[in-house]
Design an enzyme around this catalytic site. Structure first.
Site, mmCIF file in Angstrom:
data_model
loop_
_atom_site.group_PDB
_atom_site.id
_atom_site.type_symbol
_atom_site.label_atom_id
_atom_site.label_comp_id
_atom_site.label_asym_id
_atom_site.label_seq_id
_atom_site.Cartn_x
_atom_site.Cartn_y
_atom_site.Cartn_z
ATOM 1 N N LYS A 1 0.107 4.220 -0.365
ATOM 2 C CA LYS A 1 -0.544 5.431 0.171
ATOM 3 C C LYS A 1 -0.264 6.590 -0.793
ATOM 4 C CE LYS A 1 -0.362 3.341 4.683
ATOM 5 N NZ LYS A 1 -0.172 3.473 6.142
ATOM 6 N N GLY B 1 2.501 2.753 10.815
ATOM 7 C CA GLY B 1 3.457 3.842 10.639
ATOM 8 C C GLY B 1 4.148 4.269 11.931
ATOM 9 N N SER C 1 3.396 -1.710 10.507
ATOM 10 C CA SER C 1 4.847 -1.746 10.692
ATOM 11 C C SER C 1 5.455 -3.119 10.377
ATOM 12 C CB SER C 1 5.229 -1.291 12.112
ATOM 13 O OG SER C 1 4.794 0.039 12.324
ATOM 14 N N GLU D 1 -6.699 5.166 7.741
ATOM 15 C CA GLU D 1 -6.421 6.579 7.428
ATOM 16 C C GLU D 1 -7.624 7.227 6.754
ATOM 17 O OE1 GLU D 1 -2.647 5.922 5.451
ATOM 18 O OE2 GLU D 1 -1.834 5.319 7.397
ATOM 19 N N GLY E 1 4.957 1.556 4.757
ATOM 20 C CA GLY E 1 6.293 2.149 4.585
ATOM 21 C C GLY E 1 7.328 1.214 3.977
ATOM 22 N N HIS F 1 -9.554 1.579 4.963
ATOM 23 C CA HIS F 1 -8.265 1.786 5.617
ATOM 24 C C HIS F 1 -8.441 2.794 6.750
ATOM 25 C CE1 HIS F 1 -4.128 2.922 6.352
ATOM 26 N NE2 HIS F 1 -3.810 1.761 5.808
ATOM 27 N N ASN G 1 0.865 -1.180 0.000
ATOM 28 C CA ASN G 1 0.000 0.000 0.000
ATOM 29 C C ASN G 1 0.899 1.226 0.000
ATOM 30 O OD1 ASN G 1 -1.890 1.964 0.339
ATOM 31 N ND2 ASN G 1 -2.627 1.267 2.347
ATOM 32 N N GLU H 1 -5.470 -4.424 10.749
ATOM 33 C CA GLU H 1 -4.446 -3.386 10.886
ATOM 34 C C GLU H 1 -4.721 -2.589 12.157
ATOM 35 O OE1 GLU H 1 -2.488 -2.370 6.877
ATOM 36 O OE2 GLU H 1 -4.193 -1.046 7.100
HETATM 37 P P1 13P Z 1 2.985 0.715 7.754
HETATM 38 O O1 13P Z 1 3.491 -0.588 7.207
HETATM 39 O O2 13P Z 1 3.708 1.913 7.240
HETATM 40 O O3 13P Z 1 2.841 0.676 9.239
HETATM 41 O O4 13P Z 1 1.480 0.887 7.174
HETATM 42 C C1 13P Z 1 0.598 -0.171 7.294
HETATM 43 C C2 13P Z 1 -0.611 0.140 6.506
HETATM 44 O O5 13P Z 1 -1.371 1.035 6.850
HETATM 45 C C3 13P Z 1 -0.857 -0.642 5.286
HETATM 46 O O6 13P Z 1 -2.127 -0.400 4.778
#
Ligand code: 13P
Length: 245
Positions: A11, A168, A207, A92, A229, A90, A9, A162
Site C-alpha cells: 500500500k 486492516g 488480516s 481501498e 500489514g 482493491h 501489498n 478480500e
Molecule cells: P491487511 O493484511 O492489512 O488486512 O490488508 C489486506 C489487503 O488489503 C491486501 O491487499
C-alpha cells in the site's frame, strides 16, 4: 495442483531501504510464487535489485496507454521497469478513489494488453455480508470485470477474495468462511463455462498473519494470500511464505 501465490501489498508504505532489504532477501520458494507490490515510485528499484528472485508489480495502473494523463502510470511502463504483475480493484481504490466495476474492467483489459499478470480483488462489506449478499456482490464484481476479458486470461494471474470487513481490522475471515467464498468463486467460473476454473489461483486477503496463515492455506480452494500489514516486516512475511510451502 495449483501453485501457491503469496503477495505483499505494501500500500502507501515503504522506503528505498525497505526495497533493498526485501529485494535481497526474498525469492520464490519451492511450490510458492512470491510477489511484492511496493508503491509505484519504488518499482523500478525493486525490479532491478530483485532480478531472478521474487517478482514485483504495481498496485494499480491507468486504463490507457501512455499519453496526456497527468499522474497516471501506464501498464507498459510497469512492464518496462520489470514489473510483471498488477493489482486491480482493491477495495481501498473502490472506496477511496470511487473506482467502479466498469473502470476496473477497463483496467483489467489494459493490464492484459500490457501483458501484466492481474490480481483482481473482489469482496463484500460488513453490511453486505450481514444482509446475506456476500456472494451476490462478489459475483457482480467478477461478472463486470470479466466482461472485457476471458476468464482464461485471469489464469496467468489470480483472483483475490478480500472481504472489506477483514482488511486492516485484525478480523480475519475464518478458514471456513473464506473457503466457502473461494469455492463459490470457483463454481461461478465453472458455471460461466470457464475452462480454467480449476487452475485459476484464488488467494485470500484480510488480516493474514503468520499465526493464521497455515489454517487458511489448508483449505482446498485457498491458494495463497494477498498480505497487507503483515507484509511490511520481512520476518513475518517470510513466515507466511513458509506456511504456504
Ligand atoms: P491487511 O493484511 O492489512 O488486512 O490488508 C489486506 C489487503 O488489503 C491486501 O491487499
Amino acid at each position: 495442483m495449483r501453485k501457491a501465490l503469496i503477495a505483499a501489498n505494501w500500500k502507501c508504505h515503504g522506503s528505498l531501504k525497505m526495497v533493498d532489504e526485501f529485494a535481497n532477501a526474498l525469492s520464490h520458494e519451492p511450490g510458492v510464487d512470491v510477489v511484492v507490490f511496493p508503491p509505484a515510485v519504488f518499482l523500478a528499484q525493486y525490479a532491478s535489485r530483485a532480478s531472478h528472485k521474487a517478482d514485483c508489480g504495481a498496485q494499480d495502473i491507468g486504463t490507457a496507454e501512455t499519453g496526456a494523463r497527468a499522474g497516471e502510470v501506464a501498464g507498459e511502463m510497469v512492464s518496462e521497469v520489470g514489473g510483471k504483475w498488477v493489482i486491480l480493484g482493491h477495495s481501498e481504490r473502490r472506496s477511496e478513489q470511487q473506482e467502479s466495476d466498469a473502470l476496473i474492467a477497463e483496467k483489467l483489459a489494459a493490464a492484459l494488453r500490457a501483458e501484466l499478470r492481474p490480481i483482481l480483488c473482489v469482496g463484500e462489506t460488513q453490511q453486505q455480508r450481514e444482509a446475506g449478499q456476500a456472494m451476490v456482490v462478489v459475483e457482480r464484481q467478477l461478472q463486470s470485470a470479466l466482461e472485457q476479458a476471458a476468464g482464461s486470461q485471469l489464469a496467468t494471474g489470480a483472483i483475490a477474495y478480500e472481504p472489506v470487513w477483514a482488511i486492516g481490522t485484525g478480523l480475519t475471515a475464518t478458514p471456513q468462511q473464506a473457503q466457502e467464498m473461494h469455492q463459490g468463486i470457483r463454481s461461478w467460473l465453472y458455471r460461466k463455462g470457464d475452462q480454467t476454473a480449476q487452475s485459476v489461483r484464488i488467494i485470500y486477503g484480510g488480516s493474514v498473519k503468520a499465526e493464521n496463515a497455515a489454517a487458511l492455506f489448508q483449505q482446498p480452494d485457498i491458494d495463497g494470500a494477498l498480505v497487507g500489514g503483515a507484509s511490511l516486516q520481512l520476518d513475518t512475511f517470510t513466515r507466511i511464505i513458509g506456511a504456504a510451502g
